[in-house]
Design an enzyme around this catalytic site. Structure first.
Site, PDB file in Angstrom:
ATOM      1  N   SER A 174      -3.186   9.058   8.957  1.00 42.01           N
ATOM      2  CA  SER A 174      -4.083   9.391  10.065  1.00 42.01           C
ATOM      3  C   SER A 174      -3.400   8.998  11.370  1.00 42.01           C
ATOM      4  CB  SER A 174      -5.380   8.574   9.922  1.00 42.01           C
ATOM      5  OG  SER A 174      -6.084   8.490  11.150  1.00 42.01           O
TER       6      SER A 174
ATOM      7  N   TYR B 255     -11.017   1.546   8.642  1.00 39.36           N
ATOM      8  CA  TYR B 255     -10.317   2.817   8.444  1.00 39.36           C
ATOM      9  C   TYR B 255      -8.912   2.722   9.033  1.00 39.36           C
ATOM     10  CZ  TYR B 255      -9.640   7.946   8.672  1.00 39.36           C
ATOM     11  OH  TYR B 255      -9.150   9.231   8.541  1.00 39.36           O
TER      12      TYR B 255
HETATM   13  C1  GCO Z   1     -12.459   8.907  13.990  1.00 41.34           C
HETATM   14  C2  GCO Z   1     -12.011  10.036  13.068  1.00 41.34           C
HETATM   15  C3  GCO Z   1     -10.503   9.932  12.828  1.00 41.34           C
HETATM   16  C4  GCO Z   1     -10.001  11.195  12.187  1.00 41.34           C
HETATM   17  C5  GCO Z   1      -8.552  11.155  11.814  1.00 41.34           C
HETATM   18  C6  GCO Z   1      -7.659  11.086  12.995  1.00 41.34           C
HETATM   19  O1  GCO Z   1     -13.540   8.378  13.772  1.00 41.34           O
HETATM   20  O2  GCO Z   1     -11.694   8.618  14.934  1.00 41.34           O
HETATM   21  O3  GCO Z   1     -12.720  10.024  11.878  1.00 41.34           O
HETATM   22  O4  GCO Z   1     -10.270   8.821  12.083  1.00 41.34           O
HETATM   23  O5  GCO Z   1     -10.716  11.518  11.052  1.00 41.34           O
HETATM   24  O6  GCO Z   1      -8.272  10.132  10.908  1.00 41.34           O
HETATM   25  O7  GCO Z   1      -6.321  11.077  12.582  1.00 41.34           O
END
Ligand code: GCO
Length: 255
Positions: A146, A159
């Site tokens: 990501s 995340y």
């Molecule tokens: C967020 C998004 C991101 C995208 C992606 C970007 O909340 O900023 O969900 O995480 O999904 O991963 O690269």
């Protein structure tokens, strides 16, 4: 060149979290390049429906329903494939969840759920796939990273940590498995039009920010990941290892 180095005929790809979104698009793209695909989801109906839809397109599709955070279920899924003499030549670690909440309000349970789903599962599936690939002397592992593998954004800490971990796990896989003829690489999607991002897409301020911040001035479409996926799944990338290919409209490269 009669033989295309991008041809996946005779190869079998397992794509986690592929009953919808990015995983589904990647699965369909690998099938279009000739691969037999094994789609996966944790929900029976949704996964079998996706299989039915893809079979209707004439693709060679298996379905494997398991929760990527359940290690016993993952190991059993690989044993079942062994018994059916189905060799996984390509593993795409795509399954992931998002949770948007300030860290000061986050519980350890929530933190672990994101880390287990988005990072630990990639290690467990990678381990089970690589054991078998190493015995065959070839194999491809593609992890879905990501932009947050490089940059942080407020409210998505677990995340971000998981995706940062994915970048380094990919390099660790290359360090240990390249000598056995395996390639482990990653794809870093930018802001893509998916269910997971729908709340952001529907937020006018966030939507404007993405369009302003991205050199391509738009959100990405899931099928725009297919080119990188076929490259990393095919002979074309046999000397590529430990890399992250960002498919993000230029967002990570421009201030
Ligand atoms: C967020 C998004 C991101 C995208 C992606 C970007 O909340 O900023 O969900 O995480 O999904 O991963 O690269």
């Amino acid at each position: 060149m009669s033989h295309s180095i991008f041809n996946l005929k005779g190869k079998t790809a397992l794509i986690t979290g592929s009953s919808r979104g990015l995983g589904r698009a990647i699965a369909e793209g690998l099938a279009q390049a000739g691969a037999r695909i094994i789609i996966n989801g944790s929900l029976v109906d949704r996964t079998l429906n996706s299989q039915k839809e893809l079979l209707a397109h004439g693709y060679d599709v298996e379905a494997c329903v398991f929760d990527v955070t359940n290690e016993q279920a993952v190991m059993q899924a690989f044993k079942d494939l062994d018994e059916r003499h189905i060799a996984v030549d390509i593993l795409v670690n795509n399954a992931g969840i998002q949770l948007r909440k300030p860290m000061v309000e986050l519980t350890t349970y929530e933190w672990n759920k994101v880390i287990d789903t988005n990072l630990t599962s990639c290690f467990v599936l990678g381990r089970e796939a690589a054991k078998r690939m190493i015995s065959r002397g070839h194999g491809k592992v593609i992890n879905i990273a990501s932009l947050t593998s490089e940059l942080a954004r407020a409210t998505v800490a677990p995340y971000t940590v998981a995706k940062g971990g994915i970048k380094m796990l990919t390099k660790a896989m290359a360090a240990e498995w390249a000598v056995h003829g395996l390639q482990a690489n990653a794809i870093g999607p930018g802001y893509m039009i998916t269910d997971m991002n729908q709340a952001l897409i529907d937020n006018p301020a966030f939507d404007a920010w993405v369009k302003g911040r991205t050199p391509a001035k738009r959100w990405g479409k899931p099928e725009e990941l297919v080119g990188a996926a076929i490259f990393l799944a095919s002979e074309a990338s046999n000397y590529v290892n430990g890399q992250v290919i960002y498919v993000d409209g230029g967002m990570i490269s421009v201030l």
